[in-house]
Structures are given as C-alpha cells and as structure tokens.
Enzyme design. Structure first.
Site, PDB file in Angstrom:
ATOM      1  N   ARG A 223     -35.073 -15.744 -32.677  1.00 53.09           N
ATOM      2  CA  ARG A 223     -36.485 -15.490 -32.406  1.00 53.09           C
ATOM      3  C   ARG A 223     -36.947 -16.439 -31.305  1.00 53.09           C
ATOM      4  O   ARG A 223     -36.454 -17.572 -31.184  1.00 53.09           O
ATOM      5  CB  ARG A 223     -37.338 -15.697 -33.664  1.00 53.09           C
ATOM      6  CG  ARG A 223     -37.148 -14.633 -34.736  1.00 53.09           C
ATOM      7  CD  ARG A 223     -37.787 -13.316 -34.318  1.00 53.09           C
ATOM      8  NE  ARG A 223     -37.787 -12.333 -35.384  1.00 53.09           N
ATOM      9  CZ  ARG A 223     -36.851 -11.418 -35.562  1.00 53.09           C
ATOM     10  NH1 ARG A 223     -35.801 -11.387 -34.743  1.00 53.09           N
ATOM     11  NH2 ARG A 223     -36.938 -10.543 -36.547  1.00 53.09           N
ATOM     12  N   HIS A 271     -35.077  -8.622 -25.772  1.00 51.73           N
ATOM     13  CA  HIS A 271     -35.029  -8.510 -27.235  1.00 51.73           C
ATOM     14  C   HIS A 271     -34.314  -7.225 -27.663  1.00 51.73           C
ATOM     15  O   HIS A 271     -34.849  -6.415 -28.434  1.00 51.73           O
ATOM     16  CB  HIS A 271     -36.438  -8.557 -27.837  1.00 51.73           C
ATOM     17  CG  HIS A 271     -36.449  -9.006 -29.266  1.00 51.73           C
ATOM     18  ND1 HIS A 271     -37.482  -9.694 -29.824  1.00 51.73           N
ATOM     19  CD2 HIS A 271     -35.545  -8.844 -30.269  1.00 51.73           C
ATOM     20  CE1 HIS A 271     -37.237  -9.945 -31.112  1.00 51.73           C
ATOM     21  NE2 HIS A 271     -36.058  -9.432 -31.395  1.00 51.73           N
TER      22      HIS A 271
END
Length: 308
Positions: A223, A271
């Site tokens: 993350r 991502h």
C-alpha cells in the site's frame, strides 16, 4: 437474501454472469441498483458506505473485493459484523507475477537501462547470478509466502520477515521487531507485502533504509501508506537505495509534476500488481456464503485487533 456488489461495474457485470450460472437462486445486485435495502444480507465492496447499517439494516457479512481491508473505516462498522478479505487464487498468482517481474528487473538492472535508453546511452552493467543476490520479503502472509517460494526457484537467497514465526522450505524466516535489523542487513532487494495497519504505516522510512546494505533496491507493492516517499528520494540521492519499483503511492495517482514521475531511478506502475479475477473470486464468495449459513469458519476472516 441478496448479495450486493459495490465496486467496478464492469467487473460486477462479470460477477452477474458467473453467479447466474453457478448460483441461479442467489439474488444479486450491482450498486447503485440495490433494490429493497432490507433484502441485502451480503455486501461485496471495495469501499463501504459510511452509514452501512443504516442503509442495510439486515447486513450479515462484509466482503472486501481485494486482498486488503485497510480501505474500510472499522470505527464505522459494527463490531459484530464479520469482515472477510478476498483470498482467491487469482490475487495470489497476479502478485507473484508482479513481484517476480520486479525483482528480476531490479536484479538485471532494467531500471537504469530504461534511463540509458532515454538518453541513448549504450553502457553495459556487470551481470551477477541470482545466487549472489539476497532478496527479502516483508510480510509472510498468503501473498508473501507464495512470492518467496517462486523467487527461491530462481536461485535467489530468499528471506522473509513477519510479526510471528513462520517456517517456509528454502526460505530463511525472521520474526518480530528484534530480528528486523538482521533481516534488513542481509537484504539486497527488499519487497514490501505487509498489510497496512497503524503499526506498518510509514514503515519504509529513513531508519529502515539505513539498515539495508548500501545500494539496495526496493519493490513496494503493498500500500502507498507504507512508504515515506521523501525518505525514499533522500535514500536514492545518497546512494543508499539505488533503484525502486513502486506499484502503490500516496496519493494515488501521484499529482502531475510530482518528482517521482520523472526520476530515472524509479519505475512506477498504477496499482496493478494484482487484481481480483471474477472467475475464481465468485467461487470463494459462494463458499464463504455457504460457510456463513452453515456456521462454519469463514475464509479470510479479519482479526480487527490486528487489522487484517
């Protein structure tokens, strides 16, 4: 009883097609077409509504459509509501592919070669065998363990670190805060696959980078909140870190003009390291719905004290 899907509508349409074939008796809706809110017993979502129980008073299970749950605000979720992570094999396979690609790219100096190509420079860099390169994986959950096993197959010296003790064949395992320094000291390429919690937020910081061997390389695919981006830039400038592959940033996307976009020592992807695959995700969800109705243990049940 109705399952409501609240995420990417294109994937929701795939879920609808698959569920119609696999579970024709299950009522399925895609946000914002919720139908009668009192019929909603199960919610599969990336982001949950803030007033989730006010909207769906009979909700019995919240399912994350991703491997993590840090996107949920647990303070707004009733403590008795079970929350499960997505544990389908497509997520694992995708992450293993991405980590393998990134480690090999760093090992074989793809990042500086991309920069050289931009500048039309033909300069060879010494090639070292994988057996001389020490890879360390932060986080030995489902994703981390699978990545370790794959990397070991290439001949890398692989180690992993986790909060609690693990045993993985062919992998040196470290555990707990007391063993973190030793783990970092033997790591030439660091891969971060930790869950994002209050304890791990900002873990990739100046103190951690200083404990790596000089010139170490970084793969950040957990993350964006794990990484102190200013500390990374400083470590790159000092030579403590020589190259990085980032699949996650904070914020996402990075603002236009952010210094990381054009840094020749950094490769950025949007991502995409791992995505839930509808074909296998639906099977896992159906299994968890069956388990929930039968009172059996749920797959991927979140421990709220740990945050994952």
């Amino acid at each position: 009883m109705t399952l409501l899907y609240k995420s990417d509508p294109a994937r929701g349409a795939e879920w609808a097609r698959l569920l119609a074939a696999k579970a024709p008796d299950l009522a399925f809706r895609i946000w914002p077409d919720v139908g009668n809110p009192t019929d909603i017993r199960y919610l599969a979502a990336w982001m949950a509504p803030d007033d989730i129980m006010a909207q769906f008073p009979n909700l019995e299970l919240l399912i994350s459509v991703g491997a993590g749950v840090d996107q949920f605000d647990f303070s707004k979720l009733p403590p008795e509501l079970p929350v499960v992570r997505m544990v389908e094999p497509g997520i694992v396979d995708g992450m293993v592919e991405y980590v393998t690609m990134s480690v090999l790219a760093l090992h074989r100096d793809l990042v500086p070669y991309i920069a050289q190509q931009r500048d039309q420079i033909w300069r060879q860099i010494r090639v070292w065998p994988a057996s001389t390169r020490r890879v360390g994986v932060l986080g030995l959950g489902m994703l981390g363990e699978a990545a370790c096993r794959k990397l070991a197959g290439f001949g890398f010296q692989v180690a992993g670190w986790s909060r609690s003790c693990r045993e993985i064949e062919g992998v040196i395992c470290y555990a707990g805060p007391d063993e973190m320094t030793d783990f970092l000291g033997r790591t030439d390429i660091l891969v971060c696959l930790l869950p994002l919690t209050d304890e791990t937020r900002g873990v990739l910081n100046a103190d951690l980078f200083a404990k790596l061997p000089r010139g170490a390389r970084l793969v950040s695919s957990g993350r964006g909140g794990h990484l102190d981006q200013d500390a990374l830039l400083a470590a790159l400038d000092s030579g403590q870190i020589s190259a990085a592959v980032l699949d996650v940033t904070s914020p996402e996307p990075l603002p236009t003009g952010h210094v990381l976009w054009n840094d020749p020592r950094v490769l950025i992807t949007p991502h995409i390291a791992s995505m839930t695959q509808p074909e296998t995700a639906v099977d896992v969800v159906l299994d968890n719905l069956r388990r929930h109705r039968a009172g059996e243990p749920l797959l991927g049940l979140v421990d709220r004290k740990r945050g994952y």
